[in-house]
Design a protein around this motif. Structure first.
Motif, PDB file in Angstrom:
ATOM      1  N   THR A  29     -10.620 -28.866  -9.596  1.00 48.29           N
ATOM      2  CA  THR A  29      -9.983 -28.741  -8.410  1.00 48.29           C
ATOM      3  C   THR A  29     -10.366 -29.451  -7.178  1.00 48.29           C
ATOM      4  N   ASP A  30      -9.533 -29.908  -6.447  1.00 46.79           N
ATOM      5  CA  ASP A  30     -10.038 -30.776  -5.293  1.00 46.79           C
ATOM      6  C   ASP A  30     -10.816 -29.977  -4.352  1.00 46.79           C
ATOM      7  N   PRO A  31     -11.803 -30.224  -3.750  1.00 50.34           N
ATOM      8  CA  PRO A  31     -12.702 -29.355  -3.027  1.00 50.34           C
ATOM      9  C   PRO A  31     -12.125 -28.950  -1.503  1.00 50.34           C
ATOM     10  N   ILE A  32     -11.248 -29.900  -1.270  1.00 50.73           N
ATOM     11  CA  ILE A  32     -10.606 -29.619   0.125  1.00 50.73           C
ATOM     12  C   ILE A  32      -9.359 -28.646  -0.008  1.00 50.73           C
ATOM     13  N   ASP A  33      -8.647 -28.777  -1.395  1.00 50.51           N
ATOM     14  CA  ASP A  33      -7.606 -27.672  -1.813  1.00 50.51           C
ATOM     15  C   ASP A  33      -8.501 -26.536  -1.977  1.00 50.51           C
ATOM     16  N   ALA A  34      -9.572 -26.339  -2.578  1.00 46.76           N
ATOM     17  CA  ALA A  34     -10.341 -25.147  -2.763  1.00 46.76           C
ATOM     18  C   ALA A  34     -10.861 -24.612  -1.368  1.00 46.76           C
ATOM     19  N   GLN A  35     -11.196 -25.277  -0.375  1.00 40.83           N
ATOM     20  CA  GLN A  35     -11.638 -24.512   0.741  1.00 40.83           C
ATOM     21  C   GLN A  35     -10.322 -24.307   1.475  1.00 40.83           C
ATOM     22  N   ALA A  36      -9.365 -24.807   1.560  1.00 41.80           N
ATOM     23  CA  ALA A  36      -7.966 -24.547   2.218  1.00 41.80           C
ATOM     24  C   ALA A  36      -7.549 -23.131   1.433  1.00 41.80           C
ATOM     25  N   SER A  37      -7.789 -23.080   0.201  1.00 39.99           N
ATOM     26  CA  SER A  37      -7.173 -21.698  -0.208  1.00 39.99           C
ATOM     27  C   SER A  37      -8.126 -20.521  -0.076  1.00 39.99           C
ATOM     28  N   LEU A  38      -9.656 -21.046  -0.026  1.00 37.06           N
ATOM     29  CA  LEU A  38     -10.336 -19.940   0.320  1.00 37.06           C
ATOM     30  C   LEU A  38     -10.302 -19.504   1.912  1.00 37.06           C
ATOM     31  N   GLU A  39      -9.900 -20.451   2.847  1.00 36.51           N
ATOM     32  CA  GLU A  39      -9.778 -20.131   4.232  1.00 36.51           C
ATOM     33  C   GLU A  39      -8.318 -19.256   4.398  1.00 36.51           C
ATOM     34  N   SER A  57     -27.403 -16.365   9.912  1.00 39.54           N
ATOM     35  CA  SER A  57     -28.452 -16.084   8.574  1.00 39.54           C
ATOM     36  C   SER A  57     -29.701 -17.164   8.626  1.00 39.54           C
ATOM     37  N   GLY A  58     -30.800 -16.794   8.582  1.00 45.52           N
ATOM     38  CA  GLY A  58     -31.952 -17.695   8.537  1.00 45.52           C
ATOM     39  C   GLY A  58     -32.357 -18.402   7.145  1.00 45.52           C
ATOM     40  N   LYS A  59     -31.417 -18.040   6.213  1.00 48.08           N
ATOM     41  CA  LYS A  59     -31.387 -18.541   5.026  1.00 48.08           C
ATOM     42  C   LYS A  59     -30.130 -18.916   4.353  1.00 48.08           C
ATOM     43  N   GLN A  60     -30.242 -19.884   3.506  1.00 47.23           N
ATOM     44  CA  GLN A  60     -28.806 -20.378   2.874  1.00 47.23           C
ATOM     45  C   GLN A  60     -28.263 -19.206   1.952  1.00 47.23           C
ATOM     46  N   LEU A  61     -26.983 -18.885   2.472  1.00 42.82           N
ATOM     47  CA  LEU A  61     -26.327 -17.611   1.258  1.00 42.82           C
ATOM     48  C   LEU A  61     -26.025 -18.197   0.102  1.00 42.82           C
ATOM     49  N   SER A  62     -25.879 -17.300  -1.026  1.00 41.02           N
ATOM     50  CA  SER A  62     -25.686 -17.647  -2.146  1.00 41.02           C
ATOM     51  C   SER A  62     -24.193 -18.015  -2.268  1.00 41.02           C
ATOM     52  N   GLN A  63     -23.729 -18.766  -3.331  1.00 41.17           N
ATOM     53  CA  GLN A  63     -22.144 -19.190  -3.307  1.00 41.17           C
ATOM     54  C   GLN A  63     -21.465 -17.970  -3.511  1.00 41.17           C
ATOM     55  N   SER A  64     -22.000 -16.845  -4.354  1.00 42.25           N
ATOM     56  CA  SER A  64     -21.341 -15.806  -4.540  1.00 42.25           C
ATOM     57  C   SER A  64     -21.124 -14.858  -3.338  1.00 42.25           C
ATOM     58  N   ILE A  65     -21.900 -14.900  -2.492  1.00 43.49           N
ATOM     59  CA  ILE A  65     -21.763 -14.372  -0.860  1.00 43.49           C
ATOM     60  C   ILE A  65     -20.756 -15.150  -0.243  1.00 43.49           C
ATOM     61  N   VAL A  66     -20.834 -16.637  -0.330  1.00 48.68           N
ATOM     62  CA  VAL A  66     -19.886 -17.572   0.465  1.00 48.68           C
ATOM     63  C   VAL A  66     -18.454 -17.274   0.306  1.00 48.68           C
ATOM     64  N   ASN A  67     -18.329 -17.232  -1.173  1.00 49.34           N
ATOM     65  CA  ASN A  67     -17.022 -17.337  -2.058  1.00 49.34           C
ATOM     66  C   ASN A  67     -16.452 -15.881  -2.028  1.00 49.34           C
ATOM     67  N   ASP A  68     -16.893 -14.950  -1.318  1.00 49.25           N
ATOM     68  CA  ASP A  68     -16.533 -13.454  -1.459  1.00 49.25           C
ATOM     69  C   ASP A  68     -15.651 -13.013  -0.239  1.00 49.25           C
ATOM     70  N   PRO A  69     -14.560 -13.347  -0.068  1.00 45.22           N
ATOM     71  CA  PRO A  69     -13.704 -12.996   1.316  1.00 45.22           C
ATOM     72  C   PRO A  69     -14.180 -12.022   1.825  1.00 45.22           C
ATOM     73  N   LYS A  70     -14.299 -10.937   1.195  1.00 42.69           N
ATOM     74  CA  LYS A  70     -14.843  -9.593   1.763  1.00 42.69           C
ATOM     75  C   LYS A  70     -16.016  -9.472   2.435  1.00 42.69           C
ATOM     76  N   LEU A  71     -17.225 -10.201   1.995  1.00 47.07           N
ATOM     77  CA  LEU A  71     -18.398 -10.187   2.568  1.00 47.07           C
ATOM     78  C   LEU A  71     -18.179 -11.285   3.682  1.00 47.07           C
ATOM     79  N   TRP A  72     -17.665 -12.339   3.676  1.00 47.93           N
ATOM     80  CA  TRP A  72     -17.528 -13.286   4.738  1.00 47.93           C
ATOM     81  C   TRP A  72     -16.757 -12.521   5.827  1.00 47.93           C
ATOM     82  N   ALA A  73     -15.649 -12.052   5.528  1.00 48.90           N
ATOM     83  CA  ALA A  73     -14.926 -11.155   6.469  1.00 48.90           C
ATOM     84  C   ALA A  73     -15.536 -10.075   7.333  1.00 48.90           C
ATOM     85  N   SER A  74     -16.703  -9.855   6.983  1.00 48.12           N
ATOM     86  CA  SER A  74     -17.299  -8.100   7.495  1.00 48.12           C
ATOM     87  C   SER A  74     -18.562  -8.643   8.341  1.00 48.12           C
TER      88      SER A  74
END
Ligand SMILES: C[S@@+](CC[C@H](N)C(=O)[O-])C[C@H]1O[C@@H](n2cnc3c(N)ncnc32)[C@H](O)[C@@H]1O
Length: 203
Positions: free
Chosen positions: A2-12, A186-203
């Motif tokens: 998957t193209d990273p730009i497409d992946a970001q657009a779809s996550l957005e 956040s003072g620390k880098q969030l894990s990908q599992s958090i970043v990629n979870d729309p429910k966690l990002w949205a709240s």
């Protein structure tokens, strides 16, 4: 692959839907359980003046979904033009409109048109006015140098393009204008599992 730009657009796209769903739910069903503070409990926790909360419409207070109190530092004066970025059900915009008085103006901007309708109805119910424009904080629907004070409460963390949001805020502010933002960092880098979870990002 998957193209990273497409992946970001779809996550957005997924994130946008989830943000609209989540805060619509807070506004429509404030008594439900959410995993973040909201409503009167949150507003009192963040030091909102109880007299102002008593004066505000019950719906604006119960649907409050901020993370702090931007009024503590905004120092809004009579006659000023105020922008509330991501105005939600309108509590902060209504308080700002009491501060600016009729010689000032308060504009809210929200992604979700039904939040805009709610905020305007809440303002009208208290006999004050705020204009809410449907739009994105990444592309603020206001002209350059038109605003004295930008407030925002719990919104910028939701954006994929935070630098763009800050550029837009500075574009609409008049020279010498002010901003008072309460938000989550956040003072620390969030894990990908958090970043990629729309429910966690949205709240
Ligand atoms: C956490 S709520 C905060 C609402 C309000 N500031 C408050 O304190 O109750 C986030 C609000 O920001 C809006 N929002 C989210 N992303 C946005 C964007 N990109 N542009 C404009 N508004 C957005 C949502 O629709 C929602 O009403």
């Amino acid at each position: 692959m998957t193209d990273p730009i497409d992946a970001q657009a779809s996550l957005e796209g997924v994130l946008k839907d989830e943000i609209i769903r989540m805060y619509q739910e807070v506004a429509d069903n404030p008594e439900a359980d959410f995993h973040f503070y909201h409503g009167r409990e949150a507003a009192e926790l963040f030091g909102y003046d109880r007299a102002l909360l008593a004066r505000a419409p019950a719906g604006a207070v119960s649907s409050f979904a901020g993370v702090g109190n931007p009024h503590l530092r905004a120092n809004i004066q009579e006659g000023e033009a105020v922008l509330d970025l991501g105005s939600g059900a309108g509590l902060d915009a209504i308080i700002a409109s009491w501060e600016t008085g009729p010689s000032g103006r308060v504009v809210g901007v929200d992604l979700n048109p039904s939040m805009c309708h709610k905020a305007q109805a809440h303002a009208a119910a208290t006999g004050t006015e705020m204009e809410c424009r449907e739009g994105k904080m990444e592309d603020i629907p206001l002209s350059d140098s038109s605003i004295d004070v930008v407030i925002s409460n719990g919104v910028i963390n939701l954006s994929f393009q935070k630098r763009r949001v800050v550029e837009e805020v500075f574009r609409v502010l008049k020279p010498g204008g002010r901003l008072s933002i309460t938000d989550i960092v956040s003072g620390k880098q969030l894990s990908q599992s958090i970043v990629n979870d729309p429910k966690l990002w949205a709240s």
